[in-house]
Scaffold this active site. Structure first.
Site, PDB file in Angstrom:
ATOM      1  N   THR A 119     -15.091   5.695 -16.903  1.00 54.11           N
ATOM      2  CA  THR A 119     -15.734   4.409 -17.089  1.00 54.11           C
ATOM      3  C   THR A 119     -15.991   4.131 -18.544  1.00 54.11           C
ATOM      4  O   THR A 119     -15.837   4.990 -19.378  1.00 54.11           O
ATOM      5  CB  THR A 119     -17.072   4.397 -16.339  1.00 54.11           C
ATOM      6  OG1 THR A 119     -16.846   4.808 -15.022  1.00 54.11           O
ATOM      7  CG2 THR A 119     -17.742   3.068 -16.377  1.00 54.11           C
ATOM      8  N   THR A 134     -15.024   0.078 -15.457  1.00 59.87           N
ATOM      9  CA  THR A 134     -14.162   1.241 -15.259  1.00 59.87           C
ATOM     10  C   THR A 134     -12.852   0.871 -14.555  1.00 59.87           C
ATOM     11  O   THR A 134     -12.721  -0.209 -13.979  1.00 59.87           O
ATOM     12  CB  THR A 134     -14.906   2.278 -14.395  1.00 59.87           C
ATOM     13  OG1 THR A 134     -14.126   3.457 -14.281  1.00 59.87           O
ATOM     14  CG2 THR A 134     -15.196   1.746 -13.011  1.00 59.87           C
ATOM     15  N   GLU A 157     -11.833   3.825 -12.879  1.00 60.98           N
ATOM     16  CA  GLU A 157     -12.064   5.069 -12.150  1.00 60.98           C
ATOM     17  C   GLU A 157     -11.612   6.254 -12.979  1.00 60.98           C
ATOM     18  O   GLU A 157     -12.161   6.454 -14.059  1.00 60.98           O
ATOM     19  CB  GLU A 157     -11.421   5.061 -10.773  1.00 60.98           C
ATOM     20  CG  GLU A 157     -11.574   6.304  -9.951  1.00 60.98           C
ATOM     21  CD  GLU A 157     -13.013   6.793  -9.779  1.00 60.98           C
ATOM     22  OE1 GLU A 157     -13.191   7.886  -9.242  1.00 60.98           O
ATOM     23  OE2 GLU A 157     -13.954   6.112 -10.187  1.00 60.98           O
ATOM     24  N   SER A 168     -21.003   3.788  -6.452  1.00 61.27           N
ATOM     25  CA  SER A 168     -20.787   4.100  -7.862  1.00 61.27           C
ATOM     26  C   SER A 168     -21.947   4.913  -8.404  1.00 61.27           C
ATOM     27  O   SER A 168     -23.009   5.022  -7.771  1.00 61.27           O
ATOM     28  CB  SER A 168     -20.654   2.791  -8.654  1.00 61.27           C
ATOM     29  OG  SER A 168     -20.642   3.039 -10.052  1.00 61.27           O
ATOM     30  N   SER A 169     -21.767   5.478  -9.581  1.00 57.25           N
ATOM     31  CA  SER A 169     -22.848   6.155 -10.306  1.00 57.25           C
ATOM     32  C   SER A 169     -23.228   5.401 -11.579  1.00 57.25           C
ATOM     33  O   SER A 169     -24.087   5.873 -12.327  1.00 57.25           O
ATOM     34  CB  SER A 169     -22.425   7.572 -10.686  1.00 57.25           C
ATOM     35  OG  SER A 169     -22.256   8.378  -9.548  1.00 57.25           O
ATOM     36  N   GLY A 227     -18.547   9.366 -14.586  1.00 55.78           N
ATOM     37  CA  GLY A 227     -18.641   9.627 -13.163  1.00 55.78           C
ATOM     38  C   GLY A 227     -20.076   9.906 -12.759  1.00 55.78           C
ATOM     39  O   GLY A 227     -21.015   9.277 -13.243  1.00 55.78           O
TER      40      GLY A 227
END
Length: 582
Positions: free
Chosen positions: A397, A415, A417, A458-459, A480
């Site tokens: 991201t 992002t 990914e 998502s984080s 991540g």
């Protein structure tokens, strides 16, 4: 290696913040607008827009578009993200959710083969991993609602960089080499990022006429140019028939023109907690970042970290993160599909109950999820679901933060990914498609299983903190699932340990996500800090890796701002501060 571990190993994020200073330095202070990114070109693009009278939203989109050129392995219009905006005049915070969605062809068993999970690595580099991109629609919503400029104006700097090119850096070349196997599966990607089968040499001027074309079409026609017409058809074709090299076979996907045309961004209210006198705003679901950071801060509030020995304070930080991750993994997913107990998880009373499960003396075992439902105080949640399996999530991201002279702020993480996303460059248009669908849990029962139209958890955790009703700082990171721990640890470093923001960002990072081992960075093992924590029972992951690439802005009491980027990670960042116009 588990799917979760692979996701983390692949995780890449860029943090972009817009406060302002001299070029080429990771820290800058001044009294105008500000920008901090990991890309000099992106920072300059934001500054150019601010100097022309644009606001923080305009500058953030300009910087993000340029990052899509200079840092294409982390972000771009083939992906999605979360933008948090502080509106100075209204003194309110809103968020723009433009996370990718699952195509309409998706079912909960889409990543199942013969009753088993599909191979993660094979899925990652394929058309099947591509979600409906949300970035362009997110930019459109942000600009049309809260910006002052048009696509034509804010995309102009990025078009210039894509057309004229930029010099390949050591960091760019390294990422090309590390992701060469995936990228060279696809002819369009090899043609753009490699020469004679090798990564482009250091200093090579890399031009991207395809991406310049894509930006020009969006500048002329708006977001419809991306979601309808030739560009949309090119994406659908690339997913259905990936442009593979001779002898290569990858799994195709099913992205339709209707999926693209129907995509919608969401305007959502942020989540909020308080910590040591600060009001801390975070991104809501479908990102778990804001909730996990908020819950961990609530847990930490019961300790006087400043008075503890450093090893004890870091131990408490990691145990709070462990419990927050156990809850995150069990309960959180797209709020349009799952009724998650967010209010309960962010309840101070729940934190007090959960805190009793923290061992103040030793590293704890893998934690079970808590029970936030008695603290939910929400009659719309009808019943307590069955306990879910504990999983982790996503990967790469970019983060950015922007402030302008009027006091508006943007904290933006977006992002594609994993590094290089799916690996598929859309032929003729020069941008990589995401592989965001690998952020779903491949099998259930679990809140985060794939479903048509669903946004994977998502984080991402762009964060804005106020004190006494005024902006105090903003921070965010890529990485991540380590995004959550990077943001949390930076806040603890700055607020509890009193570190200036540059030292808070550059300090060694420890990422405990309810695992047996804790992730650390190269050089940490064997240090006095590591040895002190080992005495408390901590064990380190076998392969230390750089964690995150944070950017931050601090709003000083005298009215000045300090922009802060990384001093060593992901190359040295670029912080710029605008000269105030008197």
């Amino acid at each position: 290696m588990t799917h979760a571990a692979r996701r983390l190993a692949l995780a890449c994020t860029i943090v972009l913040i817009v406060p302002f200073a001299r070029a080429g330095t990771p820290v800058a202070s001044g009294t105008g607008g500000a920008v901090a990114t990991i890309s000099e070109q992106a920072s300059q693009s934001a500054m150019a827009i601010l100097d022309k009278g644009g606001n923080a939203v305009d500058a953030a989109v300009a910087a993000a578009a340029t990052l899509g050129v200079t840092d294409p392995y982390s972000c771009g219009i083939g992906g999605g993200g979360f933008m948090m905006i502080y509106l100075a005049r209204d003194k309110r915070v809103i968020t723009v959710d433009h996370r990718e969605t699952a195509p309409s062809s998706f079912t909960p068993s889409v990543f199942q083969e013969n009753g088993k999970d599909s191979d993660f690595d094979a899925t990652l580099a394929s058309g099947a991993s591509v979600g409906v991109p949300g970035t362009v629609r997110g930019w459109h919503e942000a600009l049309s609602r809260y910006g002052t400029m048009s696509f034509k104006q804010v995309l102009a700097p990025a078009i210039g960089v894509a057309s004229k090119g930029f010099a390949v850096s050591e960091n760019f070349r390294r990422m090309s080499a590390e992701n060469q196997k995936k990228l060279q599966l696809f002819t369009s990607s090899s043609a753009l990022y490699f020469k004679d089968g090798k990564p482009l040499p250091l200093g090579t001027v890399l031009k991207n006429p395809g991406l310049a074309k894509a930006y020009r079409e969006i500048a002329a026609q708006g977001q419809k140019a991306f979601y309808q017409g030739p560009m949309a058809r090119a994406m659908v074709e690339a997913v259905a028939r990936p442009p593979v090299a001779a002898g290569v076979r990858v799994r195709a996907g099913k992205l339709s023109m209707a999926d693209l045309a129907n995509y919608e961004a969401r305007i959502r209210q942020p989540v909020k907690t308080t910590y040591r006198g600060y009001e801390v705003y975070g991104i809501p679901l479908p990102s778990s970042g804001g909730i996990a950071v908020g819950e961990a801060l609530n847990l930490l509030e019961g300790y006087n970290l400043k008075a503890l020995p450093r090893a004890s304070a870091e131990h408490v930080y990691m145990e709070a993160s462990r419990l927050a991750f156990a809850d995150r993994n069990a309960y959180l997913a797209d709020p349009e599909y799952v009724d998650a107990p967010v209010a309960g998880l962010l309840s101070k009373e729940y934190a007090a109950r959960r805190r009793a499960q923290m061992n103040a003396e030793r590293a704890g075992p893998k934690a079970l999820a808590g029970d936030p439902y008695p603290f939910q105080n929400d009659p719309s949640v009808p019943q307590r679901p069955q306990a879910a399996r504990l999983m982790a999530d996503n990967a790469h991201t970019t983060h950015l933060a922007v402030s302008d002279k009027e006091g508006n702020i943007v904290a933006y993480t977006f992002t594609i990914e994993s590094w290089g996303g799916s690996g598929i460059v859309v032929p003729g248009y020069g941008f990589l498609l995401n592989n965001e669908m690998t952020d779903f849990d491949f099998s259930g029962p679990h809140p985060n299983v794939p479903e048509a139209g669903k946004r994977p958890r998502s984080s991402m955790a762009p964060t804005i903190a106020l004190k006494n009703g005024k902006p105090a700082f903003t921070v965010g990171s890529p990485g991540g699932a380590t995004i959550i721990t990077t943001v949390l640890q930076t806040i603890v470093n700055h607020v509890d340990f009193g570190m200036p923001m540059d030292k808070a960002i550059n300090a060694p990072r420890l990422s405990q996500r309810n695992d047996v081992t804790t992730d650390v960075e190269p050089g940490f093992g064997g240090s006095a800090q590591a040895l002190a924590l080992e005495k408390l029972g901590y064990k380190w992951a076998a392969k230390p890796q750089e964690i995150g690439a944070a950017n931050a802005i601090v709003f000083n009491a005298d009215g000045s701002v300090t922009a802060v980027s990384e001093g060593k990670r992901h190359g040295v960042g670029s912080a710029l501060v605008q000269k105030s116009a008197n």
